[in-house]
Design an enzyme around this catalytic site. Structure first.
Site, short mmCIF file in Angstrom:
data_model
loop_
_atom_site.label_atom_id
_atom_site.label_comp_id
_atom_site.label_asym_id
_atom_site.label_seq_id
_atom_site.Cartn_x
_atom_site.Cartn_y
_atom_site.Cartn_z
N ARG A 40 0.90 -1.27 -0.05
CA ARG A 40 -0.10 0.15 -0.04
C ARG A 40 0.80 1.18 0.03
NH1 ARG A 40 2.39 1.88 3.67
NH2 ARG A 40 0.93 3.90 3.49
N GLY A 41 0.27 2.46 -0.24
CA GLY A 41 1.19 3.55 -0.49
C GLY A 41 1.31 4.00 -1.77
N ARG A 70 -7.64 -0.23 -6.46
CA ARG A 70 -7.43 0.91 -5.69
C ARG A 70 -7.64 2.11 -6.56
NH1 ARG A 70 -4.29 0.73 -0.69
NH2 ARG A 70 -5.72 2.45 -0.16
N LYS A 101 -4.43 10.23 3.09
CA LYS A 101 -5.22 9.19 4.26
C LYS A 101 -6.35 10.16 5.00
CE LYS A 101 -4.92 5.90 4.48
NZ LYS A 101 -5.99 5.15 3.76
N ASP A 149 -1.77 11.07 -2.13
CA ASP A 149 -2.07 9.95 -3.04
C ASP A 149 -2.51 10.40 -4.50
OD1 ASP A 149 -2.52 7.35 -1.22
OD2 ASP A 149 -3.01 8.85 -0.24
O1 MRU Z 1 -4.79 3.18 1.99
P1 MRU Z 1 -2.97 3.16 1.86
O2 MRU Z 1 -2.41 2.92 3.25
O3 MRU Z 1 -2.57 2.91 0.77
O4 MRU Z 1 -2.88 4.97 1.93
C1 MRU Z 1 -2.25 5.52 1.23
C2 MRU Z 1 -1.03 6.19 1.99
O5 MRU Z 1 -0.28 5.46 2.49
C3 MRU Z 1 -1.39 7.53 2.62
O6 MRU Z 1 -2.44 8.32 2.21
C4 MRU Z 1 -0.11 8.21 2.52
O7 MRU Z 1 -0.09 9.26 3.31
C5 MRU Z 1 0.35 8.61 1.10
S1 MRU Z 1 0.73 7.51 -0.16
C6 MRU Z 1 2.51 7.66 0.25
#
Ligand code: MRU
Length: 342
Positions: free
Chosen positions: A53-54, A90, A241, A230
């Site tokens: 994720r990320g 996603r 997030k 994101d």
């Molecule tokens: O739902 P996730 O864990 O994939 O969330 C995305 C993120 O990791 C965050 O929003 C993050 O702060 C930005 S992506 C590096």
């Protein structure tokens, strides 16, 4: 990044075997395990199940998955369907679509091209994050106290991270930063992943409850906020997030600089503002249950909420650009106005 004296990336591949490997982030911080994925279907499922994720790590994984699909079967109908499947995993992280499109176009020339492109997307992600660290380090003074939300560390990218990359660079240069880590309910990426990373890197930090930030800001104990992103619209509106928006509003109220750190691949050139962003709605299980190891180390899931109740679980919110003091990118620290010209 080093874990137990070994250098790792979050995700990588083996071209000869057409396999993708990634650190299983659903087990961290309790177990460090590598998962092996034998097909694009497996890699897409790993993205959907948040084994990876990320934004950047999702993008690199999606690129590798697209290349896997070309190796499996380069027939146009097959790879077009594969692209749709990968892209349905996603919806918010723009890096995913950036990677699938680039590898798809490359694969239309040759399968080898797809493989080379997937690798170069992963390398570009790591290189960009390293630069984000260098530019962001210039903003950090000795012993500054930085709040971060979620995990935008190296686990969220191929290496280095976005929001945490300046922290690591500052730490490496001897500045002794201190990090307030929002726990980041419902999945707890802050308490689980950011805390684990900072601990591995010997950076001083404390986990705080998501609703404690105002307390520390009001008491003058936070000097700066850095979060990841994101998806960033052309005007600078930023999806990150869930919970990021309220931290940004608080930071403005208390006159604390609020920075978004992201590679420019996170800018969504198709979106003039954040109004059109699709926000992923995740299962309410993340909210109603918690998982972790019991005293024997076996992973267990426990219910946290009133039996029979249902939840709502948007995964991201959008912070309007007016709350953002700057974007720490691989092209330097930019203002919202600069993004249009990139
Ligand atoms: O739902 P996730 O864990 O994939 O969330 C995305 C993120 O990791 C965050 O929003 C993050 O702060 C930005 S992506 C590096």
């Amino acid at each position: 990044m080093r874990v137990s004296n070994q250098e790792y990336r979050t995700v990588w591949n083996n071209v000869e075997l057409n396999k993708v490997y990634m650190i299983d982030q659903t087990l961290l911080p309790f177990k460090f395990e590598i998962i092996e994925l034998n097909s694009f279907e497996d890699t897409a499922k790993a993205i959907k199940d948040m084994i990876v994720r990320g934004a950047g790590a999702i993008g690199a994984s999606a690129g590798y998955a697209m290349a896997q699909a070309f190796v499996q079967n380069s027939d146009l109908t097959f790879v077009t369907k594969a692209k749709q499947i990968i892209e349905s995993t996603r919806p918010t992280a723009v890096n995913l679509f950036y990677a699938t499109s680039k590898v798809f176009e490359a694969g239309l020339i040759s399968v080898d091209n797809a493989i080379v492109m997937a690798r170069s997307i992963a390398d570009e992600d790591a290189d960009s994050c390293k630069l984000i660290g260098e530019y962001g380090n210039d903003l950090i003074k000795n012993k500054q106290r930085i709040l971060t939300h979620c995990n935008a560390g190296w686990l969220a990218f191929v290496d280095y991270g976005s929001a945490l990359s300046p922290v690591y660079a500052a730490h490496k240069s001897g500045k002794e930063p201190f990090v307030y880590v929002d726990e980041t309910r419902p999945r707890g990426q802050g308490a689980r992943l950011t805390a684990w990373e900072l601990n591995e890197n010997k950076v001083e930090y404390r986990i705080i409850a998501d609703n404690a930030a105002a307390f520390y800001m009001a008491n003058g104990q936070i000097d700066m906020v850095i979060t990841g992103a994101d998806r960033i619209a052309r005007n600078g509106d930023t999806a990150n997030k869930i919970g990021t928006l309220e931290k940004a509003i608080l930071a403005k109220e208390f006159d604390i600089p609020f920075y978004v750190a992201a590679p420019i691949s996170t800018i969504d050139k198709e979106s003039p503002s954040g109004d059109s962003f699709i926000i992923e709605e995740r299962s309410d299980e993340e909210l109603l249950y918690h998982d972790g190891p019991d005293e024997k180390g076996i992973m267990r899931k426990i219910r946290m909420a009133s039996p029979g109740s249902k939840g709502l679980n948007p995964a991201f919110d959008v912070t309007p650009h007016k709350y953002i003091n700057g974007f720490i990118t691989n092209k330097g620290v930019l203002q919202a106005n600069d993004l249009r010209n990139l």
